[in-house]
Design a protein around this motif. Sequence first.
Motif, mmCIF file in Angstrom:
data_model
loop_
_atom_site.group_PDB
_atom_site.id
_atom_site.type_symbol
_atom_site.label_atom_id
_atom_site.label_comp_id
_atom_site.label_asym_id
_atom_site.label_seq_id
_atom_site.Cartn_x
_atom_site.Cartn_y
_atom_site.Cartn_z
ATOM 1 N N ALA A 163 0.825 -1.216 0.000
ATOM 2 C CA ALA A 163 0.000 0.000 0.000
ATOM 3 C C ALA A 163 0.852 1.257 0.000
ATOM 4 O O ALA A 163 0.445 2.286 -0.564
ATOM 5 N N MET A 164 2.051 1.211 0.567
ATOM 6 C CA MET A 164 2.899 2.396 0.631
ATOM 7 C C MET A 164 3.381 2.845 -0.745
ATOM 8 O O MET A 164 3.813 3.979 -0.909
ATOM 9 N N PHE A 165 3.283 1.987 -1.745
ATOM 10 C CA PHE A 165 3.729 2.339 -3.086
ATOM 11 C C PHE A 165 2.654 3.027 -3.919
ATOM 12 O O PHE A 165 2.948 3.542 -4.988
ATOM 13 N N TYR A 166 1.406 2.978 -3.460
ATOM 14 C CA TYR A 166 0.277 3.465 -4.248
ATOM 15 C C TYR A 166 -0.408 4.642 -3.564
ATOM 16 O O TYR A 166 -0.320 4.803 -2.354
ATOM 17 N N GLU A 167 -1.148 5.415 -4.384
ATOM 18 C CA GLU A 167 -1.955 6.510 -3.860
ATOM 19 C C GLU A 167 -3.384 6.341 -4.353
ATOM 20 O O GLU A 167 -3.687 5.428 -5.116
ATOM 21 N N GLU A 168 -4.249 7.255 -3.942
ATOM 22 C CA GLU A 168 -5.662 7.150 -4.302
ATOM 23 C C GLU A 168 -5.915 7.297 -5.797
ATOM 24 O O GLU A 168 -6.918 6.828 -6.302
ATOM 25 N N ASN A 169 -5.017 7.941 -6.512
ATOM 26 C CA ASN A 169 -5.207 8.091 -7.954
ATOM 27 C C ASN A 169 -4.336 7.133 -8.768
ATOM 28 O O ASN A 169 -4.295 7.221 -9.994
ATOM 29 N N SER A 170 -3.653 6.199 -8.115
ATOM 30 C CA SER A 170 -2.851 5.206 -8.823
ATOM 31 C C SER A 170 -3.766 4.283 -9.618
ATOM 32 O O SER A 170 -4.925 4.068 -9.255
ATOM 33 N N GLN A 171 -3.212 3.742 -10.713
ATOM 34 C CA GLN A 171 -3.981 2.830 -11.554
ATOM 35 C C GLN A 171 -3.176 1.575 -11.832
ATOM 36 O O GLN A 171 -1.963 1.640 -12.037
ATOM 37 N N LEU A 172 -3.871 0.436 -11.853
ATOM 38 C CA LEU A 172 -3.261 -0.860 -12.168
ATOM 39 C C LEU A 172 -4.078 -1.534 -13.251
ATOM 40 O O LEU A 172 -5.306 -1.621 -13.141
ATOM 41 N N GLN A 173 -3.401 -1.979 -14.286
ATOM 42 C CA GLN A 173 -4.031 -2.896 -15.234
ATOM 43 C C GLN A 173 -3.370 -4.247 -15.011
ATOM 44 O O GLN A 173 -2.167 -4.396 -15.181
ATOM 45 N N PHE A 174 -4.163 -5.220 -14.593
ATOM 46 C CA PHE A 174 -3.683 -6.567 -14.311
ATOM 47 C C PHE A 174 -4.245 -7.463 -15.404
ATOM 48 O O PHE A 174 -5.441 -7.765 -15.409
ATOM 49 N N ASP A 175 -3.407 -7.848 -16.366
ATOM 50 C CA ASP A 175 -3.866 -8.498 -17.588
ATOM 51 C C ASP A 175 -4.948 -7.606 -18.196
ATOM 52 O O ASP A 175 -4.649 -6.484 -18.553
ATOM 53 N N ASP A 176 -6.191 -8.033 -18.263
ATOM 54 C CA ASP A 176 -7.217 -7.207 -18.901
ATOM 55 C C ASP A 176 -8.113 -6.460 -17.911
ATOM 56 O O ASP A 176 -9.037 -5.761 -18.328
ATOM 57 N N ASP A 177 -7.863 -6.609 -16.625
ATOM 58 C CA ASP A 177 -8.681 -5.967 -15.595
ATOM 59 C C ASP A 177 -8.021 -4.681 -15.117
ATOM 60 O O ASP A 177 -6.807 -4.615 -14.944
ATOM 61 N N LYS A 178 -8.852 -3.654 -14.872
ATOM 62 C CA LYS A 178 -8.336 -2.359 -14.432
ATOM 63 C C LYS A 178 -8.810 -2.038 -13.016
ATOM 64 O O LYS A 178 -9.947 -2.318 -12.663
ATOM 65 N N PHE A 179 -7.905 -1.423 -12.232
ATOM 66 C CA PHE A 179 -8.185 -1.065 -10.848
ATOM 67 C C PHE A 179 -7.679 0.348 -10.618
ATOM 68 O O PHE A 179 -6.579 0.695 -11.037
ATOM 69 N N GLY A 205 -7.082 3.402 -7.685
ATOM 70 C CA GLY A 205 -6.980 3.758 -6.276
ATOM 71 C C GLY A 205 -6.324 2.675 -5.439
ATOM 72 O O GLY A 205 -6.378 1.493 -5.763
ATOM 73 N N ARG A 206 -5.696 3.132 -4.369
ATOM 74 C CA ARG A 206 -4.958 2.231 -3.477
ATOM 75 C C ARG A 206 -5.817 1.069 -2.982
ATOM 76 O O ARG A 206 -5.390 -0.084 -2.987
ATOM 77 N N GLU A 207 -7.055 1.364 -2.568
ATOM 78 C CA GLU A 207 -7.903 0.315 -1.991
ATOM 79 C C GLU A 207 -8.215 -0.789 -3.011
ATOM 80 O O GLU A 207 -8.063 -1.971 -2.715
ATOM 81 N N GLU A 208 -8.632 -0.410 -4.212
ATOM 82 C CA GLU A 208 -8.939 -1.419 -5.244
ATOM 83 C C GLU A 208 -7.694 -2.216 -5.632
ATOM 84 O O GLU A 208 -7.750 -3.427 -5.817
ATOM 85 N N ILE A 209 -6.586 -1.509 -5.776
ATOM 86 C CA ILE A 209 -5.335 -2.176 -6.156
ATOM 87 C C ILE A 209 -4.916 -3.169 -5.079
ATOM 88 O O ILE A 209 -4.546 -4.314 -5.375
ATOM 89 N N MET A 210 -5.003 -2.754 -3.816
ATOM 90 C CA MET A 210 -4.598 -3.647 -2.728
ATOM 91 C C MET A 210 -5.510 -4.864 -2.627
ATOM 92 O O MET A 210 -5.035 -5.963 -2.325
ATOM 93 N N LYS A 211 -6.789 -4.699 -2.891
ATOM 94 C CA LYS A 211 -7.686 -5.864 -2.905
ATOM 95 C C LYS A 211 -7.233 -6.861 -3.959
ATOM 96 O O LYS A 211 -7.214 -8.062 -3.717
ATOM 97 N N LYS A 212 -6.878 -6.366 -5.139
ATOM 98 C CA LYS A 212 -6.429 -7.256 -6.206
ATOM 99 C C LYS A 212 -5.123 -7.945 -5.839
ATOM 100 O O LYS A 212 -4.956 -9.146 -6.060
#
Length: 143
Positions: A47-63, A65-72
Amino acid sequence: MSISKFSTVLCVAFFFGSGIATDFRAGASLFVQHYYKTFDENRANLAMFYEENSQLQFDDDKFIGREEIMKKLTIGWPYGTVQHVVTNVDALPMITETSRAILVVVLGKLQTFDFTDTFILVKNGSKKWVISKEIFRVALQHG
């Protein structure tokens, strides 16, 4: 290494005063080492690497914010306990008149497949390097 020490190392490693990053590759390598060590040993600390406006594309799924990214990366991570083996790190500075960023591309291996992980690192309001954008893609072995 704590995040504040890590950020200090990155701030020293990246010299943008003249608009030119003199050692962005060394800083990118430090980031990659710290990120995957954290991922492999205690994923919740990512979580320390991400912020609320961070974005992650994991294969074809997009996340977003920190909370969504950390759940993934914790609950939704489909590969169980892993050990990242990094085989290559490439990095380039992304410098404009109004912003400073670093593009980092990682090639590596997990258990039975290869992966690529691409990051755009930016300085946040606290002048710490964080992940603005990330694209993670697995390359499953066929045959």
